[in-house]
Design an enzyme around this catalytic site. Structure first.
Site, PDB file in Angstrom:
ATOM      1  N   LYS A 174     -28.493 -11.438  24.674  1.00  0.00           N
ATOM      2  CA  LYS A 174     -28.633 -11.222  23.234  1.00  0.00           C
ATOM      3  C   LYS A 174     -28.905 -12.508  22.465  1.00  0.00           C
ATOM      4  O   LYS A 174     -29.681 -12.532  21.520  1.00  0.00           O
ATOM      5  CB  LYS A 174     -27.381 -10.531  22.692  1.00  0.00           C
ATOM      6  CG  LYS A 174     -27.231  -9.078  23.163  1.00  0.00           C
ATOM      7  CD  LYS A 174     -25.977  -8.462  22.604  1.00  0.00           C
ATOM      8  CE  LYS A 174     -25.908  -6.965  22.887  1.00  0.00           C
ATOM      9  NZ  LYS A 174     -25.916  -6.666  24.312  1.00  0.00           N
TER      10      LYS A 174
ATOM     11  N   GLU B 253     -21.273 -12.798  15.759  1.00  0.00           N
ATOM     12  CA  GLU B 253     -22.125 -12.403  14.643  1.00  0.00           C
ATOM     13  C   GLU B 253     -21.276 -12.096  13.419  1.00  0.00           C
ATOM     14  O   GLU B 253     -20.102 -11.727  13.540  1.00  0.00           O
ATOM     15  CB  GLU B 253     -22.926 -11.132  14.979  1.00  0.00           C
ATOM     16  CG  GLU B 253     -23.983 -11.297  16.024  1.00  0.00           C
ATOM     17  CD  GLU B 253     -24.693  -9.982  16.312  1.00  0.00           C
ATOM     18  OE1 GLU B 253     -24.163  -8.931  15.877  1.00  0.00           O
ATOM     19  OE2 GLU B 253     -25.743 -10.001  16.942  1.00  0.00           O
TER      20      GLU B 253
ATOM     21  N   HIS C  48     -18.454   2.162  19.513  1.00  0.00           N
ATOM     22  CA  HIS C  48     -19.758   1.502  19.487  1.00  0.00           C
ATOM     23  C   HIS C  48     -20.790   2.229  20.337  1.00  0.00           C
ATOM     24  O   HIS C  48     -21.813   1.655  20.708  1.00  0.00           O
ATOM     25  CB  HIS C  48     -19.656   0.039  19.943  1.00  0.00           C
ATOM     26  CG  HIS C  48     -18.722  -0.782  19.112  1.00  0.00           C
ATOM     27  ND1 HIS C  48     -19.021  -1.173  17.823  1.00  0.00           N
ATOM     28  CD2 HIS C  48     -17.491  -1.276  19.383  1.00  0.00           C
ATOM     29  CE1 HIS C  48     -18.014  -1.874  17.338  1.00  0.00           C
ATOM     30  NE2 HIS C  48     -17.074  -1.949  18.264  1.00  0.00           N
TER      31      HIS C  48
ATOM     32  N   ARG D  94     -36.051  -0.026  27.999  1.00  0.00           N
ATOM     33  CA  ARG D  94     -36.017   1.211  28.790  1.00  0.00           C
ATOM     34  C   ARG D  94     -36.148   2.395  27.842  1.00  0.00           C
ATOM     35  O   ARG D  94     -36.195   2.219  26.617  1.00  0.00           O
ATOM     36  CB  ARG D  94     -34.691   1.317  29.544  1.00  0.00           C
ATOM     37  CG  ARG D  94     -33.469   1.181  28.620  1.00  0.00           C
ATOM     38  CD  ARG D  94     -32.170   1.465  29.300  1.00  0.00           C
ATOM     39  NE  ARG D  94     -31.019   1.059  28.515  1.00  0.00           N
ATOM     40  CZ  ARG D  94     -30.502   1.726  27.498  1.00  0.00           C
ATOM     41  NH1 ARG D  94     -31.070   2.858  27.131  1.00  0.00           N
ATOM     42  NH2 ARG D  94     -29.441   1.291  26.847  1.00  0.00           N
TER      43      ARG D  94
END
Length: 668
Positions: free
Chosen positions: A119, A203, A238, A300
């Site tokens: 990420k 973040e 999540h 994907r």
């Protein structure tokens, strides 16, 4: 130069394997399934033209073993491999191994996967490409001092995320500095256990976010398009539960801006095949002109791809296959936008308990028909059917239910009707929770964000308790089932409580809530029945029992419901509510709670990751005791009350069965 695929091996299982096989059947492509010991009788194995056994139930010894997948492809002469989602779908080494064997990999290049796999690196790449990203720290220094310092700079609340993570694993919200060390420890451990990488990023945590993603496709000629957006904001742990397309309330200008950013992200890595660019949108002040930030790119096909198919009329698996064959994109961006029509909603039907923190459940499916008529605007994608077992080894999703409408309101009504007509018994599911969520006024108005479930917990997560009428209907179902089983046989063999010169009656017992014994006195004859529960009478006329569909008139009101009757229980699916009522032994003797309230039982089979206490420790209610992993999710077992730890013998790495005693909390 294009090369036609003639035989495709699906390196996956369950719903997505069945989904891919369906498209291949239409295209005339032969299919090969692979299966573990646990999946020997699975639906995808039955549907495929050929099937190859690849190992034990554990995914690490079967579906994640690239060499076994490739050996199966060579054994059967498959010229292509489709990885589905999960397992090896985003593994660049596997894509390269396929290429080395001359086998087409139906997916992006290894380079594209690597570019988006971590990420932190992906966000730097997106920043360089001019795509907006959430403020945060993506550095290599993983010391707690550095992470604490960077979090302080960003400002709380922050989100700790495993750099190689996905599906909510390796993710923790932190609202104050003192909580950061424990969150870092847990997220790193989960990242290592789930992805083999303990590295983290930090973040800024957006307090009212919406999760909006763009379906993108790229071809071998460097062209890329998007197939509109999906809103996946309704989540638990999540992980997505309800998805829809298009995103409610989005303006044409915002859709264009996000679409351009998504295509730019795909073009930045010369992307080929299906991918999803995920954005987080800060809707604290509403959606109009809200800032949006790149979150990640999944290289994907996504679980929620059917809603995109519903509004565009395109088969995305076919697109994947055509692009893997070397063909160009089937449609231009302008053509896609002209085709897009209506609104579609998908819900994920999971084997899990919403009223117990969405803990996964296991068991054998009783009622469930994936081939049921979903109507002209509905669709059911599933990899299991009645009689199949949902085990501890794989994701607990039972099926995806999808419905289309001319507008969002019609789509909500259509998906609600489809869920109501899809009974599931034999294990605990989130069916009733989904129906509550779909009918929540804020959902219907489009006010959806990732904190939706938490904010509406009282209305969504309060389990319905059985009432007198429910026990009465269960008794009626028992009577109707008994008569159905004995129809046409010796009438004297029908044990229905009939007595000469007396009022026909019998007693039925159920285990009620709070260890209460519920006694139902059932009387009547033929179709006219009366149930008496503690002085409350419920009258019914049984119209019919066809399969599991029971039609009756209860106190003058006609009702159609689903009923499953067994010697141990009766499960009723009445509209929006599923109730399983345990039948009590005739002698009234039930099982006492031998362990007492201080005994901690394992909620399900799993692996012990961390033991935070030892015998003799004094703990307070809510204190973390043990961390375990079950069905790919990390669970923290907390103390139910104050006391002293005793009878603890578990260690890190131990396997434990469901219901086993973990430890006890004794009085001080």
């Amino acid at each position: 130069m294009s090369k036609r695929i003639k035989k495709l091996l699906i390196a996956n299982r369950g719903e997505i394997a069945c989904r891919i096989i369906s498209t291949c059947e239409r295209l005339g492509i032969k299919t090969v399934a692979v299966y573990s010991d646990a999946d020997a009788q699975a639906l995808h194995v039955e549907m495929a033209d050929e099937a190859v056994h690849i190992g034990p139930p554990s995914a690490s010894e079967s579906y994640l073993r690239a060499e076994k997948i490739l050996a199966a492809a060579k054994l059967t002469g498959a010229d292509a491999v489709h990885p589905g989602y999960g397992f090896l779908s985003e593994n660049p080494d596997f894509a390269e191994a396929c290429a080395a064997e001359g086998i087409i990999f139906v997916g992006p290049s290894a380079d594209s996967m690597r570019a988006m796999a971590l990420k932190g690196a992906a966000k730097k790449l997106m920043t360089d490409a001019g795509v907006p990203v959430v403020p945060g720290y993506h550095g290599k220094d993983q010391s707690i001092d550095t992470l604490q310092s960077e979090a302080d700079k960003i400002g709380y609340p922050v989100l700790i995320k495993a750099v190689a993570g996905g599906g909510g694993k390796g993710m923790r919200k932190v609202f104050k500095a003192s909580d950061l060390p424990a969150a870092v420890e847990a997220a790193a451990r989960e990242g290592k256990n789930s992805f083999g990488n303990p590295e983290l990023l930090i973040e800024k945590y957006i307090q009212k976010p919406r999760h909006i993603e763009l379906q993108v496709f790229g071809d071998n000629d460097g062209h890329a398009v998007h197939l509109m957006e999906r809103d996946c904001s309704l989540q638990r742990r999540h992980q997505k539960v309800v998805e829809e397309a298009p995103a409610p309330g989005m303006s044409t200008e915002m859709r264009r801006a996000m679409g351009e950013a998504a295509v730019k992200a795909a073009e930045a890595i010369n992307y080929q095949g299906a991918g999803t660019v995920e954005f987080i949108v800060d809707v604290e002040n509403g959606l109009e002109n809200a800032p949006f930030y790149f979150m990640e790119m999944n290289t994907r096909l996504q679980v929620e791809h059917p809603v995109t198919e519903m509004i565009t009329g395109q088969d995305l698996v076919e697109w994947q296959i055509r692009i893997a064959e070397g063909q160009p994109l089937p449609l231009s961006q302008d053509e896609i936008e002209v085709l897009s029509d209506g609104h579609a909603i998908e819900v994920r039907l999971y084997a899990e308990d919403p009223y117990n923190d969405f803990m996964p459940s296991i068991g054998t499916l009783g009622m469930f028909d994936p081939f049921a008529d979903a109507g002209p605007t509905g669709r059911i994608d599933a990899g299991v059917r009645a009689g199949d077992t949902v085990s501890i080894h794989y994701d607990p999703m039972i099926a995806k239910l999808i419905a289309w409408g001319e507008d969002r309101e019609q789509a909500i009504d259509a998906i609600t009707a489809l869920v109501r007509e899809t009974p599931v018994t034999g294990l605990v599911t989130n069916r009733d929770f989904l129906l509550r969520a779909l009918q929540e006024p804020d959902f219907r108005s489009g006010d959806v964000h990732t904190g939706f479930i938490e904010n509406h917990g009282e209305s969504l997560l309060t389990a319905k308790k059985a009432e007198a009428e429910d026990y009465a209907v269960a008794a009626f179902a028992i009577a109707a089932n008994r008569r159905g089983q004995t129809h046409g046989s010796d009438p004297w063999a029908i044990h229905d409580g009939f007595r000469l010169n007396l009022s026909a009656s019998e007693l039925l017992w159920f285990d009620g809530s709070d260890d209460e014994l519920v006694t139902v006195t059932l009387s009547g004859s033929d179709q006219a029945l009366c149930a008496n529960i503690g002085g409350t009478e419920v009258h019914a006329e049984v119209i019919s029992l066809t399969g599991n569909v029971l039609t009756l008139v209860v106190d003058g009101k006609r009702e159609r419901l689903f009923a499953e009757v067994s010697p141990s229980h009766v499960t009723l699916v009445r509209g929006d509510t599923t109730l399983t009522l345990a039948r009590h032994a005739r002698d009234g003797g039930g099982d006492d709670d031998a362990d007492g309230p201080g005994t901690i039982l394992s909620p399900m089979p799993g692996k012990i990751l961390d033991v935070k206490v030892k015998n003799g420790d004094t703990v307070t209610k809510g204190a973390a005791l043990i961390v375990m992993e079950a069905m790919k999710m990390e669970q923290t077992i907390a103390a139910p009350r104050d006391g002293v730890v005793a009878n603890l013998s578990l260690r890190e790495g131990d396997q434990i069965t469901g219901g086993a005693v973990m430890l006890t909390i004794e009085d001080q």
